[in-house]
Every structure is written in structure tokens, then in C-alpha cells.
Design a protein around this motif. Structure first.
Motif, PDB file in Angstrom:
ATOM      1  N   ASP A   4       0.821  -1.199   0.000  1.00 55.93           N
ATOM      2  CA  ASP A   4       0.000   0.000   0.000  1.00 55.93           C
ATOM      3  C   ASP A   4       0.863   1.259   0.000  1.00 55.93           C
ATOM      4  OD1 ASP A   4      -2.635  -1.285   0.226  1.00 55.93           O
ATOM      5  OD2 ASP A   4      -1.894  -1.946   2.179  1.00 55.93           O
ATOM      6  N   GLY A   5       0.558   2.160  -0.924  1.00 60.00           N
ATOM      7  CA  GLY A   5       1.283   3.415  -1.015  1.00 60.00           C
ATOM      8  C   GLY A   5       2.596   3.335  -1.755  1.00 60.00           C
ATOM      9  N   LYS A   6       2.989   2.142  -2.190  1.00 60.99           N
ATOM     10  CA  LYS A   6       4.249   1.968  -2.909  1.00 60.99           C
ATOM     11  C   LYS A   6       4.032   2.172  -4.408  1.00 60.99           C
ATOM     12  CE  LYS A   6       6.512   0.637   0.807  1.00 60.99           C
ATOM     13  NZ  LYS A   6       7.552   1.495   1.428  1.00 60.99           N
ATOM     14  N   VAL A   7       5.099   2.581  -5.070  1.00 59.01           N
ATOM     15  CA  VAL A   7       5.097   2.721  -6.527  1.00 59.01           C
ATOM     16  C   VAL A   7       6.007   1.653  -7.106  1.00 59.01           C
ATOM     17  CG1 VAL A   7       5.656   4.220  -8.482  1.00 59.01           C
ATOM     18  CG2 VAL A   7       4.693   5.208  -6.370  1.00 59.01           C
ATOM     19  N   ALA A   8       5.458   0.852  -7.997  1.00 62.75           N
ATOM     20  CA  ALA A   8       6.205  -0.261  -8.585  1.00 62.75           C
ATOM     21  C   ALA A   8       6.333  -0.088 -10.085  1.00 62.75           C
ATOM     22  CB  ALA A   8       5.523  -1.593  -8.277  1.00 62.75           C
ATOM     23  N   VAL A   9       7.535  -0.320 -10.594  1.00 66.40           N
ATOM     24  CA  VAL A   9       7.804  -0.327 -12.029  1.00 66.40           C
ATOM     25  C   VAL A   9       8.059  -1.768 -12.450  1.00 66.40           C
ATOM     26  CG1 VAL A   9       9.357   0.440 -13.860  1.00 66.40           C
ATOM     27  CG2 VAL A   9       8.802   1.989 -11.966  1.00 66.40           C
ATOM     28  N   VAL A  10       7.375  -2.221 -13.485  1.00 66.53           N
ATOM     29  CA  VAL A  10       7.564  -3.581 -14.004  1.00 66.53           C
ATOM     30  C   VAL A  10       7.946  -3.474 -15.470  1.00 66.53           C
ATOM     31  CG1 VAL A  10       6.576  -5.860 -14.348  1.00 66.53           C
ATOM     32  CG2 VAL A  10       5.849  -4.477 -12.387  1.00 66.53           C
ATOM     33  N   THR A  11       9.187  -3.801 -15.811  1.00 64.99           N
ATOM     34  CA  THR A  11       9.574  -3.832 -17.219  1.00 64.99           C
ATOM     35  C   THR A  11       9.161  -5.179 -17.811  1.00 64.99           C
ATOM     36  OG1 THR A  11      11.806  -4.779 -16.991  1.00 64.99           O
ATOM     37  CG2 THR A  11      11.569  -2.398 -16.619  1.00 64.99           C
ATOM     38  N   SER A  15       3.300  -8.845 -20.815  1.00 65.40           N
ATOM     39  CA  SER A  15       2.960 -10.262 -21.000  1.00 65.40           C
ATOM     40  C   SER A  15       3.747 -11.116 -20.017  1.00 65.40           C
ATOM     41  CB  SER A  15       3.267 -10.719 -22.436  1.00 65.40           C
ATOM     42  OG  SER A  15       4.673 -10.676 -22.680  1.00 65.40           O
ATOM     43  N   GLY A  16       3.394 -12.386 -19.953  1.00 58.03           N
ATOM     44  CA  GLY A  16       4.156 -13.366 -19.190  1.00 58.03           C
ATOM     45  C   GLY A  16       4.308 -13.032 -17.717  1.00 58.03           C
ATOM     46  N   ILE A  17       5.519 -13.257 -17.210  1.00 58.59           N
ATOM     47  CA  ILE A  17       5.801 -13.017 -15.801  1.00 58.59           C
ATOM     48  C   ILE A  17       5.594 -11.549 -15.447  1.00 58.59           C
ATOM     49  CG2 ILE A  17       7.653 -12.992 -14.072  1.00 58.59           C
ATOM     50  CD1 ILE A  17       8.770 -15.523 -15.469  1.00 58.59           C
ATOM     51  N   GLY A  18       5.988 -10.648 -16.338  1.00 59.19           N
ATOM     52  CA  GLY A  18       5.830  -9.230 -16.066  1.00 59.19           C
ATOM     53  C   GLY A  18       4.379  -8.825 -15.886  1.00 59.19           C
ATOM     54  N   ALA A  19       3.508  -9.295 -16.758  1.00 64.28           N
ATOM     55  CA  ALA A  19       2.086  -8.953 -16.664  1.00 64.28           C
ATOM     56  C   ALA A  19       1.470  -9.531 -15.397  1.00 64.28           C
ATOM     57  CB  ALA A  19       1.344  -9.455 -17.896  1.00 64.28           C
ATOM     58  N   ALA A  20       1.780 -10.783 -15.087  1.00 61.82           N
ATOM     59  CA  ALA A  20       1.256 -11.397 -13.869  1.00 61.82           C
ATOM     60  C   ALA A  20       1.737 -10.645 -12.635  1.00 61.82           C
ATOM     61  CB  ALA A  20       1.680 -12.861 -13.793  1.00 61.82           C
ATOM     62  N   THR A  21       2.977 -10.182 -12.681  1.00 63.14           N
ATOM     63  CA  THR A  21       3.527  -9.431 -11.556  1.00 63.14           C
ATOM     64  C   THR A  21       2.857  -8.077 -11.411  1.00 63.14           C
ATOM     65  OG1 THR A  21       5.661 -10.547 -11.760  1.00 63.14           O
ATOM     66  CG2 THR A  21       5.643  -8.431 -10.620  1.00 63.14           C
ATOM     67  N   ALA A  22       2.665  -7.370 -12.514  1.00 60.70           N
ATOM     68  CA  ALA A  22       2.001  -6.072 -12.454  1.00 60.70           C
ATOM     69  C   ALA A  22       0.618  -6.206 -11.840  1.00 60.70           C
ATOM     70  CB  ALA A  22       1.916  -5.464 -13.857  1.00 60.70           C
ATOM     71  N   ARG A  23      -0.121  -7.223 -12.250  1.00 63.06           N
ATOM     72  CA  ARG A  23      -1.466  -7.430 -11.704  1.00 63.06           C
ATOM     73  C   ARG A  23      -1.417  -7.719 -10.208  1.00 63.06           C
ATOM     74  NH1 ARG A  23      -1.789 -10.855 -16.541  1.00 63.06           N
ATOM     75  NH2 ARG A  23      -2.842  -9.679 -18.196  1.00 63.06           N
ATOM     76  N   LEU A  24      -0.492  -8.576  -9.799  1.00 64.86           N
ATOM     77  CA  LEU A  24      -0.429  -8.965  -8.387  1.00 64.86           C
ATOM     78  C   LEU A  24       0.035  -7.810  -7.510  1.00 64.86           C
ATOM     79  CD1 LEU A  24      -0.850 -11.289  -6.415  1.00 64.86           C
ATOM     80  CD2 LEU A  24       1.542 -11.928  -6.763  1.00 64.86           C
ATOM     81  N   LEU A  25       1.008  -7.041  -7.972  1.00 61.87           N
ATOM     82  CA  LEU A  25       1.465  -5.899  -7.180  1.00 61.87           C
ATOM     83  C   LEU A  25       0.353  -4.870  -7.036  1.00 61.87           C
ATOM     84  CD1 LEU A  25       5.138  -5.299  -8.423  1.00 61.87           C
ATOM     85  CD2 LEU A  25       4.292  -6.860  -6.671  1.00 61.87           C
ATOM     86  N   ALA A  26      -0.431  -4.682  -8.095  1.00 56.62           N
ATOM     87  CA  ALA A  26      -1.566  -3.764  -8.004  1.00 56.62           C
ATOM     88  C   ALA A  26      -2.589  -4.281  -7.001  1.00 56.62           C
ATOM     89  CB  ALA A  26      -2.198  -3.569  -9.380  1.00 56.62           C
ATOM     90  N   GLU A  27      -2.865  -5.577  -7.021  1.00 47.60           N
ATOM     91  CA  GLU A  27      -3.792  -6.169  -6.056  1.00 47.60           C
ATOM     92  C   GLU A  27      -3.293  -5.967  -4.626  1.00 47.60           C
ATOM     93  OE1 GLU A  27      -4.444 -10.264  -6.951  1.00 47.60           O
ATOM     94  OE2 GLU A  27      -5.168  -9.866  -8.988  1.00 47.60           O
TER      95      GLU A  27
END
Length: 248
Positions: A4-11, A15-27
Motif C-alpha cells: 500500500d502506497g508503494k510505486v512499482a515499475v515492471v519492465t 505479458s508473461g511473468i511481467g504482466a502477472a507481476t504487475a497485476r499482483l502488485l496492483a492487487e
């Protein structure tokens, strides 16, 4: 595990691992910036996560600097960096062209370096942060017919460890995940290079102790752990998420 309150950058977040990670970090509560050279893919994931999309080349210093500045301007800083962008071309050292070799290293190693270079000052100013790089079980076990990719992933592991030492005093943790064969577009393209793609897929499944391929979400959960305060005493680590490949 919350961000919560963090800013995450996902290169490689399109797609793939990056997309799954972006979704999970947002959740988990993070505001997410999705970086990908595929504009529609980046935009789709950013829309899902209510984040920011940047269509960019992770190996271009000027582009990375501009993207980082835009993220800091939009969100106020960077707390988490996940460097998932990359690709493979196949080939031995004899058959890999110099241009392909350079391109693979540019994406994996150069992209990790350039994004860390831009993210670290913001993390330092915010009192710390977490960088999670993406290595490969092949960097530890070796493999055939993919020399540029495997060598680049080995370099990412070494870079991860030295960054962990360089920035520990700034409360910036740097760790790697070490995935096995994961159901991603990159893996699908790798199988298609084989003379018998179905046989290549079956052999890869059999090589894992768990006798299956991994899912991007399984790697994303490990990334979330390393990004979060749950891993507050973990830095310089290489966390295997490879279905027992390294033990089999």
C-alpha cells in the motif's frame, strides 16, 4: 503481503511473468507503471491495474531516463523495480550472430542496469526500496542451444548480487527470482524453434521434478514476497521457483 502506497515499475509488464507481476502488485496496493515495447499489451495491463503504461526500449538510456522521470512525476517516486523484460533467440556461441548476442544482453543485462540506475536515486530519497531481477534456472544448471540467453541470465545474477552489496546501506534490497520453464510467450517461441515443438515441451515438463511447467502467477507471488516488507532481511538472494529443476 501488502504494498500500500508503494510505486512499482515492471519492465516487460505487457505479458508473461511481467504482466502477472504487475497485476499482483496492483492487487497488493501498489501503483504500477508497466513498461513494454508492445504498446497495446502494455496499455491493456495498465488499464487492468489502473496504472501507467510506457511504450519503450529498456536498453535505450535516453528512453529509460524519460520513462523514470515520467513515473516520478506521475506517482512521486519509485519504491519497487521488477526487471522482467527480455527475450531469447536460441543458438550456440557458434551459430549466434553478433547482433543477436548484443540484443539479448542489451535487453536483459542492459535493461536491468539502466532501470536500476534510474530507480536507485528515487528509492534512496524515499528511505529505501526493493529491486527484483529475473534470472533463470538455466543460469545455474546450464542448458543447450541458448547461449546468449543463458549467459545474459548469469550476468543478471551477478549484477543482482553486486547491487545488493552496493545499496544495502541505502536500505535498498536487491534480489533475483530464478524461474524454471514458465508458460509464457517467450517459452512458446523457444519451443517453436525446436525441430519437434511438442517433444521439446514434453521434455521440458519431464525435466522438472514436479513434471509440469510453471505459471506466471507462481513466479509473481515470489516477486511480491521479495518486494514486500515480508522479505525485510533478504538481499542478494536468488530464490528458485523452478518446480525442482535444479534438484532433479
Amino acid at each position: 503481503m501488502r504494498l500500500d502506497g508503494k510505486v512499482a515499475v515492471v519492465t516487460g509488464g505487457g505479458s508473461g511473468i511481467g504482466a502477472a507481476t504487475a497485476r499482483l502488485l496492483a492487487e497488493a496496493g501498489a501503483r504500477v507503471a508497466v513498461i513494454d515495447r508492445d504498446g497495446p499489451a502494455a496499455g491493456a495491463v495498465a488499464a487492468e491495474t489502473e496504472g501507467l503504461a510506457r511504450v519503450s526500449d529498456v536498453g535505450a538510456p535516453e528512453a529509460v531516463a524519460a520513462d523514470a522521470a515520467a513515473i516520478v512525476d506521475a506517482f512521486g517516486g519509485i519504491d519497487v523495480l521488477v526487471t522482467a523484460a527480455g527475450f531469447s533467440v536460441g543458438g550456440t556461441v557458434e551459430t549466434t550472430s553478433p547482433s543477436d548476442w548484443d540484443a539479448v544482453f542489451r535487453a536483459h543485462v542492459g535493461g536491468t542496469w539502466l532501470w536500476a540506475r534510474e530507480a536507485v536515486p528515487s528509492m534512496r530519497a524515499r528511505g529505501g526500496g526493493s529491486i527484483v531481477t529475473i534470472a533463470s534456472q538455466l543460469a545455474l544448471a546450464g542448458g543447450r542451444g541458448n547461449s546468449a540467453y543463458i549467459a545474459a541470465k548469469g550476468a543478471v545474477l551477478s549484477l543482482t548480487r553486486t547491487m545488493a552489496l552496493d545499496f544495502a546501506g541505502d536500505r535498498i534490497r536487491v534480489n533475483a527470482v530464478v524461474p524454471g520453464a514458465i508458460e509464457t510467450p517467450l517459452l512458446a517461441r523457444s519451443f517453436k524453434r525446436a525441430a519437434d515443438p511438442a517433444a521439446a515441451r514434453a521434455a521440458s515438463q519431464a525435466r522438472h521434478a514436479m513434471k509440469r511447467l510453471g505459471q506466471p502467477e507462481e513466479v509473481a507471488r515470489a516477486i511480491l514476497y521479495l518486494a514486500s516488507d515480508a522479505a525485510s532481511f533478504t538481499t542478494g538472494a536468488a530464490l528458485p521457483v523452478e518446480g525442482g529443476w535444479l534438484s532433479a
